[in-house]
Motif scaffolding. Structure first.
Motif, PDB file in Angstrom:
ATOM      1  N   SER A   1       0.826  -1.215   0.000  1.00  0.00           N
ATOM      2  CA  SER A   1       0.000   0.000   0.000  1.00  0.00           C
ATOM      3  C   SER A   1       0.859   1.263   0.000  1.00  0.00           C
ATOM      4  CB  SER A   1      -0.935   0.012   1.214  1.00  0.00           C
ATOM      5  OG  SER A   1      -1.968  -0.920   1.009  1.00  0.00           O
ATOM      6  N   GLU A   2       2.022   1.204   0.649  1.00  0.00           N
ATOM      7  CA  GLU A   2       2.914   2.376   0.628  1.00  0.00           C
ATOM      8  C   GLU A   2       3.395   2.639  -0.799  1.00  0.00           C
ATOM      9  OE1 GLU A   2       4.723   2.186   5.168  1.00  0.00           O
ATOM     10  OE2 GLU A   2       6.020   1.625   3.507  1.00  0.00           O
ATOM     11  N   LYS A   3       3.637   1.547  -1.536  1.00  0.00           N
ATOM     12  CA  LYS A   3       4.085   1.711  -2.926  1.00  0.00           C
ATOM     13  C   LYS A   3       2.931   2.256  -3.785  1.00  0.00           C
ATOM     14  CE  LYS A   3       7.374  -2.070  -2.526  1.00  0.00           C
ATOM     15  NZ  LYS A   3       7.747  -3.412  -2.911  1.00  0.00           N
TER      16      LYS A   3
ATOM     17  N   ILE B   1       1.143  -4.865  -9.087  1.00  0.00           N
ATOM     18  CA  ILE B   1       0.824  -3.603  -8.408  1.00  0.00           C
ATOM     19  C   ILE B   1       1.682  -2.463  -8.954  1.00  0.00           C
ATOM     20  CG2 ILE B   1       0.035  -4.690  -6.229  1.00  0.00           C
ATOM     21  CD1 ILE B   1       2.618  -3.484  -5.009  1.00  0.00           C
ATOM     22  N   TYR B   2       2.871  -2.811  -9.435  1.00  0.00           N
ATOM     23  CA  TYR B   2       3.744  -1.757  -9.958  1.00  0.00           C
ATOM     24  C   TYR B   2       3.140  -1.081 -11.194  1.00  0.00           C
ATOM     25  CZ  TYR B   2       5.182  -4.886 -13.716  1.00  0.00           C
ATOM     26  OH  TYR B   2       5.182  -5.685 -14.824  1.00  0.00           O
ATOM     27  N   LYS B   3       2.119  -1.726 -11.790  1.00  0.00           N
ATOM     28  CA  LYS B   3       1.504  -1.189 -13.016  1.00  0.00           C
ATOM     29  C   LYS B   3       0.357  -0.221 -12.728  1.00  0.00           C
ATOM     30  CE  LYS B   3       0.275  -3.262 -16.754  1.00  0.00           C
ATOM     31  NZ  LYS B   3      -0.401  -4.258 -17.589  1.00  0.00           N
ATOM     32  N   LEU B   4       0.186   0.185 -11.482  1.00  0.00           N
ATOM     33  CA  LEU B   4      -0.981   1.014 -11.150  1.00  0.00           C
ATOM     34  C   LEU B   4      -1.101   2.243 -12.063  1.00  0.00           C
ATOM     35  CD1 LEU B   4      -3.413   1.839  -9.445  1.00  0.00           C
ATOM     36  CD2 LEU B   4      -1.851   2.807  -7.761  1.00  0.00           C
TER      37      LEU B   4
ATOM     38  N   PRO C   1       8.143   5.082  -6.949  1.00  0.00           N
ATOM     39  CA  PRO C   1       8.000   5.902  -5.744  1.00  0.00           C
ATOM     40  C   PRO C   1       7.239   5.185  -4.640  1.00  0.00           C
ATOM     41  CG  PRO C   1       6.536   6.661  -7.468  1.00  0.00           C
ATOM     42  CD  PRO C   1       7.417   5.631  -8.087  1.00  0.00           C
ATOM     43  N   THR C   2       7.524   5.553  -3.402  1.00  0.00           N
ATOM     44  CA  THR C   2       6.863   4.964  -2.231  1.00  0.00           C
ATOM     45  C   THR C   2       6.575   6.081  -1.248  1.00  0.00           C
ATOM     46  OG1 THR C   2       8.185   2.973  -2.499  1.00  0.00           O
ATOM     47  CG2 THR C   2       7.172   3.276  -0.368  1.00  0.00           C
ATOM     48  N   ASP C   3       5.424   6.028  -0.610  1.00  0.00           N
ATOM     49  CA  ASP C   3       5.170   6.982   0.464  1.00  0.00           C
ATOM     50  C   ASP C   3       5.038   6.208   1.764  1.00  0.00           C
ATOM     51  OD1 ASP C   3       4.642   9.063   2.078  1.00  0.00           O
ATOM     52  OD2 ASP C   3       2.722   9.602   1.192  1.00  0.00           O
ATOM     53  N   ARG C   4       6.075   6.260   2.595  1.00  0.00           N
ATOM     54  CA  ARG C   4       6.077   5.462   3.819  1.00  0.00           C
ATOM     55  C   ARG C   4       5.153   6.048   4.872  1.00  0.00           C
ATOM     56  NH1 ARG C   4      11.419   6.379   3.404  1.00  0.00           N
ATOM     57  NH2 ARG C   4      11.352   7.476   5.389  1.00  0.00           N
ATOM     58  N   LYS C   5       4.529   5.134   5.639  1.00  0.00           N
ATOM     59  CA  LYS C   5       3.627   5.571   6.709  1.00  0.00           C
ATOM     60  C   LYS C   5       4.422   6.210   7.846  1.00  0.00           C
ATOM     61  CE  LYS C   5      -0.101   3.782   9.508  1.00  0.00           C
ATOM     62  NZ  LYS C   5      -0.584   2.551  10.129  1.00  0.00           N
ATOM     63  N   PHE C   6       5.582   5.629   8.162  1.00  0.00           N
ATOM     64  CA  PHE C   6       6.418   6.167   9.235  1.00  0.00           C
ATOM     65  C   PHE C   6       7.715   6.688   8.642  1.00  0.00           C
ATOM     66  CE2 PHE C   6       3.863   2.814  11.173  1.00  0.00           C
ATOM     67  CZ  PHE C   6       3.319   3.471  12.256  1.00  0.00           C
ATOM     68  N   SER C   7       8.204   7.827   9.177  1.00  0.00           N
ATOM     69  CA  SER C   7       9.443   8.377   8.619  1.00  0.00           C
ATOM     70  C   SER C   7      10.660   7.596   9.121  1.00  0.00           C
ATOM     71  CB  SER C   7       9.580   9.847   9.022  1.00  0.00           C
ATOM     72  OG  SER C   7       9.596   9.916  10.436  1.00  0.00           O
ATOM     73  N   PHE C   8      10.525   6.932  10.287  1.00  0.00           N
ATOM     74  CA  PHE C   8      11.702   6.370  10.964  1.00  0.00           C
ATOM     75  C   PHE C   8      11.780   4.851  10.903  1.00  0.00           C
ATOM     76  CE2 PHE C   8       8.132   7.124  13.692  1.00  0.00           C
ATOM     77  CZ  PHE C   8       7.949   5.885  14.279  1.00  0.00           C
ATOM     78  N   LYS C   9      10.725   4.199  10.386  1.00  0.00           N
ATOM     79  CA  LYS C   9      10.824   2.742  10.242  1.00  0.00           C
ATOM     80  C   LYS C   9      10.143   2.322   8.952  1.00  0.00           C
ATOM     81  CE  LYS C   9       6.782   1.211  12.931  1.00  0.00           C
ATOM     82  NZ  LYS C   9       6.291   0.290  13.948  1.00  0.00           N
ATOM     83  N   SER C  10      10.609   1.208   8.422  1.00  0.00           N
ATOM     84  CA  SER C  10      10.073   0.798   7.127  1.00  0.00           C
ATOM     85  C   SER C  10      10.177  -0.708   6.935  1.00  0.00           C
ATOM     86  CB  SER C  10      10.861   1.497   6.008  1.00  0.00           C
ATOM     87  OG  SER C  10      10.352   1.080   4.753  1.00  0.00           O
ATOM     88  N   GLY C  11       9.207  -1.254   6.238  1.00  0.00           N
ATOM     89  CA  GLY C  11       9.311  -2.630   5.766  1.00  0.00           C
ATOM     90  C   GLY C  11      10.188  -2.656   4.527  1.00  0.00           C
ATOM     91  N   VAL C  12      10.871  -3.760   4.305  1.00  0.00           N
ATOM     92  CA  VAL C  12      11.663  -3.939   3.082  1.00  0.00           C
ATOM     93  C   VAL C  12      11.372  -5.347   2.565  1.00  0.00           C
ATOM     94  CG1 VAL C  12      13.999  -4.123   2.128  1.00  0.00           C
ATOM     95  CG2 VAL C  12      13.517  -2.412   3.882  1.00  0.00           C
TER      96      VAL C  12
END
Ligand code: 5AD
Ligand code: SF4
Length: 495
Positions: A67-69, A156-159, A189-200
């Motif tokens: 969803s962030e992507k 999903i990358y084809k949105l 591009p990705t919009d992360r929910k948290f600025s300080f932690k992220s899934g990879v």
């Protein structure tokens, strides 16, 4: 990569506005993001306001990361995010692991349909695991005809491309669901929910085929990303202020097996550990059958890998485990837990357990209770078995009657909660490192954060501390979380 640093203008001009549509990725999606941006800008000018988008995520951490992507792409196309589902573009990222996840989506879709009647031009989109099931898409085509766009887990990358098609067409349903893919498209591009932690994401799909599980059918075969790409992403995240990464895969312990140059998960962890700025490393999910001694050693030696392991048990009965195709026995699981606890005494263990798998007897269930008693999990997600069409277990006879399952579920939950409340408080009256994550939603004077072992702590503090790892004295345990006070580095309490 945060979309804000991702330079759409540079990416699209002039090279990405050619006469012909690029064939290769991610150039092709850059082209469509630019095109969608123009269409969105035109609609926005007509409406006299910015267009909004809303994404609702169901299910697991993988979906949350997807969803962030998806949000990153929508923002690059010019949409402004909102929490309100009455948006110009509303997307449900769905889950299908249990039937109630599906029912939730159908229930809410009706509501979306009524919003659309009052909101001309609203685009409703569905994606994720549920859309990989042909009977679901069929039902939506027939009974939810107001849906504009359907895509699955593999594309999903084809949105941007699908969105462009829908915006140009202005009516009718666009459906694009792939059965599988060997492609991994990076650099969007990705919009992360948290600025300080992220899934990879480190890998996609699952090859285990546990007999109850639909995931291998909807997420496809196992594919690992290259260690170079993963480490490069972690470096970019660290440069952007991220201090904690969660490495994501359905079965991280089999990472690297299908790469040309094979690499183990433990070796990947060692590479991620080298990235400066990253202070905490977590990972999800581990399959007990693949958890190596090498991994235990790397966790033990590491200064950054959190002492928390999510180790799904599913059942404590070796007979049921065999029917589940889990490929370990009760004894092997318990031996593994022993090894982990000996090597890392303060490790927090969490798990997933299914109650009511076909043919489960009272004796089988008591074996599960026995494992829970012996392991003493910090917490456990308990699930009632849900029959998923297309899986081997769905065809098994002797499904367990509902009232018996419910009774076992209640007994298991009570036991899990009792043990969890006994185990969780073990660090009370000590000073621990806490990553401050957010302002407490009930009391704005408090911050909420997490220990290395994932336990939640609430403590008075200034929002400027969010994203920082601070020393907190743990005053009191309240069930599953601590109340604490900021401490100085010597471990003394600040008065
Ligand atoms: N029924 C109930 N629980 C399930 N899970 C996966 N498939 C099913 C099912 N058919 C649970 C497992 C898994 C977690 C993500 O969901 O416990 O670990
Ligand atoms: Fe499903 Fe088993 Fe794969 Fe987990 S490991 S996603 S439970 S098939």
């Amino acid at each position: 990569m945060n979309y804000k640093e991702w330079n759409l203008e540079a990416a699209v001009q002039p090279s990405v506005q050619p006469e012909t549509i690029p064939e290769t990725e991610p150039e092709r999606q850059c082209y469509f993001m630019a095109k969608a941006k123009k269409l969105v800008a035109m609609q926005s000018a007509r409406a006299g306001r910015p267009l909004t988008c809303c994404i609702r995520t169901f299910g697991c951490q993988m979906n949350a990361r997807d969803s962030e992507k998806l949000l990153g792409i929508l923002e690059a196309a010019g949409y402004v995010p909102t929490e309100d589902e009455d948006a110009d573009f509303t997307l449900y990222n769905t889950c299908t692991v249990r039937e109630n996840a599906n029912l939730k989506v159908y229930g809410r879709l009706g509501h979306l349909g009524s919003l659309k009647k009052k909101h001309p031009g609203m685009v409703i989109a569905l994606c994720g695991c549920m859309m990989q099931e042909p009977q679901v898409v069929e039902k939506i085509r027939k009974s939810y005809r107001f849906v504009d766009l359907i895509f699955g887990t593999h594309n999903i990358y084809k949105l941007a491309e699908l969105l462009t098609e829908r915006l140009e067409r202005e009516s009718g349903m666009v459906v694009d669901v792939w059965e599988g893919t060997d492609q991994i498209v990076e650099e969007l591009p990705t919009d992360r929910k948290f600025s300080f932690k992220s899934g990879v994401n480190i890998m996609f799909g699952c090859d285990n085929f546990c007999s109850y599980c639909i995931v291998p059918y909807v997420r496809g075969r196992e594919r690992s990303r290259s260690p170079e790409d993963i480490v490069a992403e972690v470096r970019r995240l660290a440069a952007d202020g991220v201090v904690e990464v969660m490495l994501l895969g359905q079965n991280v312990n089999s990472y690297g097996k299908n790469l040309k140059e094979t690499i183990t998960f433990a070796q990947l962890l060692q590479q991620v550990e080298q990235v400066e700025g990253i202070e905490r490393i977590r990972f999800m999910t581990s399959h007990p059958k693949d958890l190596s001694d090498e991994l235990i050693q790397v966790m033990k030696d590491s200064k950054k890998i959190c002492h928390h392991l999510h180790l799904p048990l599913q059942s404590g009965s070796s007979r049921i485990l065999k029917l589940m195709n889990r490929r370990y026995t009760k004894e092997q699981y318990l031996k593994l837990v022993d090894k982990l606890k000996t090597a890392i005494p303060d490790i927090a263990l969490t798990t997933d357990i299914i109650v009511g798998f076909p043919g489960e007897t009272e004796e089988d269930f008591l074996e599960t209770m026995d494992v829970v008693e012996k392991v003493r999990y910090d917490s456990a997600f308990t699930f009632i078995y849900s029959k998923r069409t297309g899986t081997p277990a769905a065809k098994m006879e002797n499904q367990v009657p509902e009232d018996i399952v419910k009774d076992r579920f209640d007994r298991l939950l009570a036991q899990v909660q009792r043990i969890s409340s006994e185990v969780s408080g073990r660090d009370v009256h000590t000073v621990q490192k806490v990553l401050a994550e957010e302002v407490n939603s009930h009391d704005s004077r408090l911050l909420t954060g997490r220990l290395d072992n994932n336990t939640v702590v609430h403590f008075p503090g200034d929002p400027s501390l969010i994203g920082k790892i601070v020393d907190v004295y743990l005053d009191e345990i309240k069930g599953f979380y601590y109340m604490g006070t900021l401490a100085d580095v010597q471990g003394g309490k600040i008065q």
